[in-house]
Design an enzyme around this catalytic site. Sequence first.
Site, short mmCIF file in Angstrom:
data_model
loop_
_atom_site.label_atom_id
_atom_site.label_comp_id
_atom_site.label_asym_id
_atom_site.label_seq_id
_atom_site.Cartn_x
_atom_site.Cartn_y
_atom_site.Cartn_z
CD GLU A 18 -30.31 -15.14 -29.50
OE1 GLU A 18 -29.65 -14.02 -29.43
OE2 GLU A 18 -31.19 -15.07 -29.96
CB SER A 198 -26.72 -13.90 -30.85
OG SER A 198 -27.12 -13.02 -29.85
CB SER A 333 -22.40 -6.17 -25.11
OG SER A 333 -22.77 -7.50 -24.83
#
EC number: 6.3.2.4
Length: 375
Positions: A18, A198, A333
Amino acid sequence: MGTEKIRLGIIYGGKSSEHEVSLRTALSIMKAVDANKYEVTPIYVQLDGSWVKGEALAGQLPETIDALRLTAGAQSPNQPAAAGQELITASKPASMFSIGQQVDVVFPVVHGPNGEDGTIQGLLELANLPYVGTGVMASAVGMDKWMMKTVFAQVGLPQVKYVGLLRSQWEKSPEEVAEKIERELGYPCFVKPANMGSSVGISKAKNREELVQALNLAARFDRRLIVEEFVQARELEIGVLGNEELMTSVVGEIIAAKEFYDYEAKYKGAGTELSIPAAIPAHVAEGIADIAKKAFQALDGSGLSRVDFFWDEKNDKLYINEVNTMPGFTPFSMYPMLFQAAGISYSELIDRLVQLALERHADKQRNIVEAEGLE
Protein backbone atom coordinates in the site's frame (compact mmCIF):
# COMPACT_ATOMS: atom_id res chain seq x y z
CA MET A 1 3.21 26.67 21.63
CA GLY A 2 1.45 30.02 21.70
CA THR A 3 1.02 31.53 18.26
CA GLU A 4 3.94 29.59 16.86
CA LYS A 5 3.25 27.08 14.12
CA ILE A 6 2.69 23.46 15.07
CA ARG A 7 5.57 21.39 13.71
CA LEU A 8 3.82 18.49 12.00
CA GLY A 9 5.80 15.47 10.85
CA ILE A 10 4.09 13.35 8.19
CA ILE A 11 5.36 9.77 7.94
CA TYR A 12 4.45 8.16 4.62
CA GLY A 13 5.44 5.38 2.22
CA GLY A 14 6.26 2.12 3.95
CA LYS A 15 7.48 -1.38 3.19
CA SER A 16 4.04 -2.45 2.06
CA SER A 17 1.92 -3.14 -1.01
CA GLU A 18 0.00 0.00 0.00
CA HIS A 19 3.04 2.24 -0.49
CA GLU A 20 1.48 4.21 -3.35
CA VAL A 21 -1.77 4.69 -1.41
CA SER A 22 0.22 6.17 1.45
CA LEU A 23 1.99 8.62 -0.86
CA ARG A 24 -1.33 9.79 -2.27
CA THR A 25 -2.65 10.32 1.24
CA ALA A 26 0.44 12.25 2.35
CA LEU A 27 0.31 14.49 -0.71
CA SER A 28 -3.36 15.28 -0.07
CA ILE A 29 -2.67 16.20 3.57
CA MET A 30 0.32 18.39 2.69
CA LYS A 31 -1.80 20.33 0.22
CA ALA A 32 -4.68 20.71 2.66
CA VAL A 33 -2.96 21.87 5.86
CA ASP A 34 -2.99 25.58 6.66
CA ALA A 35 0.54 26.88 6.11
CA ASN A 36 -0.16 29.62 8.65
CA LYS A 37 -0.78 26.99 11.36
CA TYR A 38 1.65 24.22 10.48
CA GLU A 39 5.25 23.67 9.54
CA VAL A 40 5.31 20.32 7.73
CA THR A 41 8.29 17.97 7.78
CA PRO A 42 8.23 15.01 5.35
CA ILE A 43 9.45 11.64 6.68
CA TYR A 44 9.55 9.01 3.94
CA VAL A 45 9.72 5.27 4.60
CA GLN A 46 11.10 3.76 1.41
CA LEU A 47 10.06 0.41 -0.02
CA ASP A 48 13.29 -1.14 1.24
CA GLY A 49 12.31 -0.12 4.77
CA SER A 50 14.84 2.69 5.18
CA TRP A 51 13.67 6.06 6.46
CA VAL A 52 14.67 9.48 5.19
CA LYS A 53 13.60 12.82 6.63
CA GLY A 54 13.53 16.01 4.61
CA GLU A 55 13.72 19.59 5.76
CA ALA A 56 10.51 21.36 6.77
CA LEU A 57 8.54 22.32 3.66
CA ALA A 58 8.67 25.98 2.80
CA GLY A 59 6.95 27.63 -0.14
CA GLN A 60 6.27 25.29 -3.07
CA LEU A 61 4.60 22.01 -2.16
CA PRO A 62 5.25 18.85 -4.17
CA GLU A 63 2.69 18.47 -6.96
CA THR A 64 3.11 14.80 -7.85
CA ILE A 65 3.86 11.46 -6.21
CA ASP A 66 7.34 11.44 -7.78
CA ALA A 67 7.99 14.95 -6.47
CA LEU A 68 6.88 13.80 -3.04
CA ARG A 69 9.52 11.07 -3.07
CA LEU A 70 12.19 13.62 -3.91
CA THR A 71 10.89 16.08 -1.30
CA ALA A 72 12.06 13.80 1.49
CA GLY A 73 15.15 12.85 -0.49
CA ALA A 74 14.63 9.25 -1.57
CA GLN A 75 17.97 7.48 -1.33
CA SER A 76 19.12 3.90 -1.10
CA PRO A 77 20.36 2.81 2.34
CA ASN A 78 23.91 2.60 1.02
CA GLN A 79 24.02 6.14 -0.30
CA PRO A 80 24.59 9.25 1.77
CA ALA A 81 21.53 11.43 2.23
CA ALA A 82 21.29 14.41 -0.07
CA ALA A 83 21.77 17.91 1.25
CA GLY A 84 18.92 18.79 3.59
CA GLN A 85 17.93 15.18 4.15
CA GLU A 86 18.72 12.83 7.01
CA LEU A 87 18.92 9.10 6.36
CA ILE A 88 17.55 7.15 9.32
CA THR A 89 18.67 3.53 9.55
CA ALA A 90 18.65 0.66 12.02
CA SER A 91 22.36 1.21 12.52
CA LYS A 92 21.60 4.74 13.75
CA PRO A 93 18.58 4.21 16.03
CA ALA A 94 19.25 7.46 17.87
CA SER A 95 18.54 9.36 14.66
CA MET A 96 14.98 8.00 14.75
CA PHE A 97 14.40 9.70 18.07
CA SER A 98 15.98 12.94 16.87
CA ILE A 99 12.75 13.48 14.93
CA GLY A 100 11.17 14.30 18.27
CA GLN A 101 13.37 17.37 18.61
CA GLN A 102 12.17 18.67 15.24
CA VAL A 103 8.41 18.04 15.31
CA ASP A 104 5.63 18.57 17.87
CA VAL A 105 3.24 15.91 16.59
CA VAL A 106 3.34 13.17 13.96
CA PHE A 107 0.70 12.17 11.43
CA PRO A 108 1.59 8.60 10.38
CA VAL A 109 -0.12 7.71 7.12
CA VAL A 110 1.73 4.49 6.37
CA HIS A 111 -1.00 2.00 5.48
CA GLY A 112 -1.04 -1.73 5.95
CA PRO A 113 1.57 -3.88 7.73
CA ASN A 114 4.39 -1.95 9.42
CA GLY A 115 2.20 1.13 9.42
CA GLU A 116 -1.28 0.88 10.85
CA ASP A 117 -0.63 -2.34 12.75
CA GLY A 118 0.87 -0.77 15.88
CA THR A 119 4.53 -0.93 14.83
CA ILE A 120 5.04 2.74 13.99
CA GLN A 121 2.74 3.64 16.86
CA GLY A 122 4.99 1.69 19.22
CA LEU A 123 8.06 3.51 17.94
CA LEU A 124 6.36 6.87 18.49
CA GLU A 125 5.36 5.80 22.01
CA LEU A 126 8.99 4.95 22.78
CA ALA A 127 10.02 8.35 21.43
CA ASN A 128 7.27 9.92 23.61
CA LEU A 129 5.86 11.76 20.61
CA PRO A 130 2.20 12.71 20.14
CA TYR A 131 0.75 11.11 17.03
CA VAL A 132 -2.53 11.11 15.13
CA GLY A 133 -4.70 8.04 15.26
CA THR A 134 -5.17 4.92 17.31
CA GLY A 135 -2.60 3.57 19.76
CA VAL A 136 -0.56 0.39 19.67
CA MET A 137 -3.22 -2.06 20.83
CA ALA A 138 -6.13 -0.65 18.82
CA SER A 139 -3.96 -0.43 15.71
CA ALA A 140 -2.73 -4.02 16.06
CA VAL A 141 -6.17 -5.48 16.77
CA GLY A 142 -7.80 -3.32 14.11
CA MET A 143 -5.29 -4.48 11.51
CA ASP A 144 -5.73 -8.19 12.18
CA LYS A 145 -9.20 -9.08 10.90
CA TRP A 146 -9.25 -12.37 12.79
CA MET A 147 -8.38 -10.76 16.13
CA MET A 148 -10.75 -7.88 15.46
CA LYS A 149 -13.65 -10.25 14.88
CA THR A 150 -12.76 -12.07 18.10
CA VAL A 151 -12.99 -8.80 20.03
CA PHE A 152 -16.26 -7.83 18.33
CA ALA A 153 -17.74 -11.23 19.18
CA GLN A 154 -16.76 -10.72 22.82
CA VAL A 155 -18.79 -7.50 23.05
CA GLY A 156 -21.71 -8.98 21.13
CA LEU A 157 -21.53 -7.02 17.86
CA PRO A 158 -23.37 -8.62 14.90
CA GLN A 159 -21.04 -10.19 12.30
CA VAL A 160 -21.24 -12.58 9.37
CA LYS A 161 -20.00 -16.13 10.01
CA TYR A 162 -16.27 -16.63 9.49
CA VAL A 163 -13.45 -19.15 9.68
CA GLY A 164 -9.95 -18.15 10.76
CA LEU A 165 -6.95 -20.31 9.87
CA LEU A 166 -3.17 -20.28 9.60
CA ARG A 167 -1.26 -20.53 6.33
CA SER A 168 0.48 -23.62 7.73
CA GLN A 169 -2.91 -25.31 8.27
CA TRP A 170 -3.86 -24.66 4.66
CA GLU A 171 -0.53 -25.94 3.34
CA LYS A 172 -0.57 -29.09 5.51
CA SER A 173 -4.26 -30.03 5.23
CA PRO A 174 -5.83 -28.33 2.19
CA GLU A 175 -8.62 -30.90 1.81
CA GLU A 176 -9.61 -30.69 5.47
CA VAL A 177 -9.56 -26.86 5.42
CA ALA A 178 -11.63 -26.66 2.22
CA GLU A 179 -14.22 -29.09 3.60
CA LYS A 180 -14.50 -27.11 6.85
CA ILE A 181 -15.09 -23.87 4.92
CA GLU A 182 -17.66 -25.51 2.66
CA ARG A 183 -19.42 -27.06 5.66
CA GLU A 184 -19.50 -23.91 7.83
CA LEU A 185 -19.78 -21.13 5.24
CA GLY A 186 -20.61 -22.53 1.82
CA TYR A 187 -20.26 -20.64 -1.47
CA PRO A 188 -19.76 -17.92 -2.39
CA CYS A 189 -17.36 -16.78 0.31
CA PHE A 190 -14.67 -14.13 0.70
CA VAL A 191 -11.05 -15.07 1.39
CA LYS A 192 -8.74 -12.48 2.94
CA PRO A 193 -5.27 -12.16 4.43
CA ALA A 194 -5.89 -11.19 8.07
CA ASN A 195 -3.35 -8.38 8.06
CA MET A 196 -3.76 -6.44 4.83
CA GLY A 197 -5.76 -3.31 4.12
CA SER A 198 -7.14 -1.65 0.99
CA SER A 199 -8.70 -4.94 -0.17
CA VAL A 200 -5.27 -6.28 -1.19
CA GLY A 201 -5.19 -10.08 -1.59
CA ILE A 202 -8.97 -10.50 -1.23
CA SER A 203 -10.94 -12.83 -3.51
CA LYS A 204 -14.51 -14.03 -3.87
CA ALA A 205 -14.69 -17.80 -4.26
CA LYS A 206 -17.73 -19.47 -5.85
CA ASN A 207 -16.48 -23.07 -5.94
CA ARG A 208 -13.67 -25.33 -4.73
CA GLU A 209 -11.31 -24.38 -7.56
CA GLU A 210 -11.70 -20.67 -6.85
CA LEU A 211 -11.38 -21.29 -3.10
CA VAL A 212 -8.02 -22.98 -3.62
CA GLN A 213 -6.82 -20.07 -5.79
CA ALA A 214 -8.11 -17.53 -3.26
CA LEU A 215 -6.43 -19.19 -0.28
CA ASN A 216 -3.16 -19.49 -2.19
CA LEU A 217 -3.32 -15.79 -3.06
CA ALA A 218 -4.17 -14.67 0.48
CA ALA A 219 -1.38 -16.88 1.86
CA ARG A 220 1.15 -14.88 -0.17
CA PHE A 221 0.36 -11.81 1.95
CA ASP A 222 -0.01 -13.20 5.49
CA ARG A 223 0.35 -16.29 7.69
CA ARG A 224 -3.10 -15.64 9.18
CA LEU A 225 -6.10 -15.99 6.87
CA ILE A 226 -9.80 -15.44 7.25
CA VAL A 227 -12.75 -16.67 5.20
CA GLU A 228 -16.14 -15.00 5.52
CA GLU A 229 -19.67 -16.00 4.67
CA PHE A 230 -21.18 -14.11 1.74
CA VAL A 231 -24.27 -12.09 2.54
CA GLN A 232 -26.32 -10.33 -0.11
CA ALA A 233 -26.10 -6.84 1.32
CA ARG A 234 -25.40 -3.17 0.74
CA GLU A 235 -21.97 -1.89 1.76
CA LEU A 236 -22.20 1.07 4.14
CA GLU A 237 -19.47 3.04 5.89
CA ILE A 238 -19.28 5.62 8.66
CA GLY A 239 -16.50 7.74 10.12
CA VAL A 240 -15.73 8.01 13.84
CA LEU A 241 -13.83 10.99 15.24
CA GLY A 242 -12.69 11.54 18.82
CA ASN A 243 -10.87 10.01 21.76
CA GLU A 244 -13.37 9.32 24.54
CA GLU A 245 -16.07 11.76 23.42
CA LEU A 246 -17.04 10.44 20.00
CA MET A 247 -18.84 11.88 17.01
CA THR A 248 -19.82 10.06 13.86
CA SER A 249 -20.17 11.24 10.28
CA VAL A 250 -23.04 10.67 7.92
CA VAL A 251 -23.31 7.15 6.48
CA GLY A 252 -22.01 6.56 2.98
CA GLU A 253 -22.68 3.73 0.56
CA ILE A 254 -20.32 2.04 -1.86
CA ILE A 255 -21.90 0.92 -5.09
CA ALA A 256 -19.10 -1.10 -6.64
CA ALA A 257 -18.98 -1.63 -10.38
CA LYS A 258 -17.08 -4.86 -9.70
CA GLU A 259 -18.22 -7.77 -7.56
CA PHE A 260 -16.68 -6.17 -4.50
CA TYR A 261 -14.92 -2.96 -3.51
CA ASP A 262 -11.35 -3.93 -4.43
CA TYR A 263 -8.05 -2.00 -4.56
CA GLU A 264 -8.66 -0.66 -8.09
CA ALA A 265 -12.11 0.58 -7.14
CA LYS A 266 -10.91 2.22 -3.92
CA TYR A 267 -7.96 4.15 -5.26
CA LYS A 268 -8.45 4.52 -9.00
CA GLY A 269 -12.18 5.07 -9.22
CA ALA A 270 -12.76 2.07 -11.51
CA GLY A 271 -16.42 2.90 -12.06
CA THR A 272 -17.36 2.69 -8.40
CA GLU A 273 -20.02 5.09 -7.14
CA LEU A 274 -20.11 6.57 -3.66
CA SER A 275 -23.46 7.71 -2.33
CA ILE A 276 -23.10 10.28 0.47
CA PRO A 277 -25.28 10.33 2.46
CA ALA A 278 -26.56 6.83 1.79
CA ALA A 279 -30.24 6.46 0.93
CA ILE A 280 -31.15 4.36 3.96
CA PRO A 281 -33.84 4.54 6.67
CA ALA A 282 -33.08 6.60 9.77
CA HIS A 283 -33.10 3.55 12.06
CA VAL A 284 -30.36 1.89 9.97
CA ALA A 285 -28.18 5.02 10.11
CA GLU A 286 -28.71 5.23 13.87
CA GLY A 287 -27.87 1.55 14.30
CA ILE A 288 -24.68 1.97 12.31
CA ALA A 289 -23.58 4.97 14.38
CA ASP A 290 -24.26 3.10 17.62
CA ILE A 291 -22.39 -0.08 16.60
CA ALA A 292 -19.50 1.97 15.16
CA LYS A 293 -18.98 3.73 18.49
CA LYS A 294 -19.14 0.43 20.38
CA ALA A 295 -16.60 -1.11 18.02
CA PHE A 296 -14.28 1.89 18.38
CA GLN A 297 -14.50 1.67 22.17
CA ALA A 298 -14.01 -2.11 22.17
CA LEU A 299 -10.66 -1.60 20.42
CA ASP A 300 -9.86 1.41 22.67
CA GLY A 301 -9.66 3.54 19.54
CA SER A 302 -8.54 7.16 19.44
CA GLY A 303 -8.48 9.89 16.82
CA LEU A 304 -10.15 8.37 13.82
CA SER A 305 -11.51 5.21 12.26
CA ARG A 306 -13.74 4.29 9.38
CA VAL A 307 -16.16 1.49 10.25
CA ASP A 308 -17.56 -0.69 7.46
CA PHE A 309 -20.90 -2.48 7.51
CA PHE A 310 -23.10 -4.82 5.53
CA TRP A 311 -26.84 -4.15 5.55
CA ASP A 312 -29.04 -7.04 4.50
CA GLU A 313 -31.89 -4.87 3.30
CA LYS A 314 -34.28 -7.75 2.67
CA ASN A 315 -34.06 -8.98 6.27
CA ASP A 316 -33.16 -5.57 7.76
CA LYS A 317 -30.02 -6.94 9.42
CA LEU A 318 -26.80 -5.05 10.08
CA TYR A 319 -23.39 -6.71 10.25
CA ILE A 320 -20.18 -4.96 11.18
CA ASN A 321 -17.46 -5.84 8.66
CA GLU A 322 -14.31 -4.14 9.95
CA VAL A 323 -12.69 -1.05 11.43
CA ASN A 324 -10.02 0.75 9.44
CA THR A 325 -7.88 2.63 11.96
CA MET A 326 -5.99 4.70 9.38
CA PRO A 327 -8.30 5.25 6.43
CA GLY A 328 -6.84 6.93 3.38
CA PHE A 329 -7.09 10.64 2.64
CA THR A 330 -6.87 10.34 -1.13
CA PRO A 331 -9.28 12.17 -3.46
CA PHE A 332 -11.31 8.94 -3.62
CA SER A 333 -11.27 8.32 0.13
CA MET A 334 -14.53 7.83 1.95
CA TYR A 335 -13.55 9.07 5.43
CA PRO A 336 -12.93 12.77 4.66
CA MET A 337 -15.91 12.86 2.30
CA LEU A 338 -18.19 11.48 5.00
CA PHE A 339 -17.17 14.25 7.38
CA GLN A 340 -17.32 16.86 4.63
CA ALA A 341 -20.99 15.88 4.28
CA ALA A 342 -21.30 16.21 8.07
CA GLY A 343 -20.03 19.80 7.87
CA ILE A 344 -16.34 19.30 8.71
CA SER A 345 -13.99 20.37 5.93
CA TYR A 346 -10.85 18.44 5.04
CA SER A 347 -8.48 20.97 6.58
CA GLU A 348 -10.64 21.28 9.71
CA LEU A 349 -10.63 17.50 10.02
CA ILE A 350 -6.83 17.52 10.04
CA ASP A 351 -6.86 20.27 12.70
CA ARG A 352 -9.17 18.21 14.90
CA LEU A 353 -7.07 15.07 14.50
CA VAL A 354 -3.89 16.93 15.47
CA GLN A 355 -5.60 18.39 18.54
CA LEU A 356 -6.94 14.98 19.52
CA ALA A 357 -3.40 13.59 19.25
CA LEU A 358 -2.03 16.32 21.50
CA GLU A 359 -4.88 15.86 24.01
CA ARG A 360 -4.39 12.10 24.21
CA HIS A 361 -0.63 12.52 24.66
CA ALA A 362 -1.17 15.07 27.45
CA ASP A 363 -3.61 12.71 29.17
CA LYS A 364 -1.05 9.90 28.99
CA GLN A 365 1.53 12.08 30.72
CA ARG A 366 -0.74 12.03 33.81
CA ASN A 367 0.06 8.34 34.38
CA ILE A 368 2.34 7.58 37.32
CA VAL A 369 5.49 5.85 36.13
CA GLU A 370 7.37 5.55 39.42
CA ALA A 371 6.32 3.73 42.58
CA GLU A 372 7.26 6.83 44.61
CA GLY A 373 4.27 8.55 43.09
CA LEU A 374 2.00 6.32 45.17
CA GLU A 375 3.33 7.57 48.50
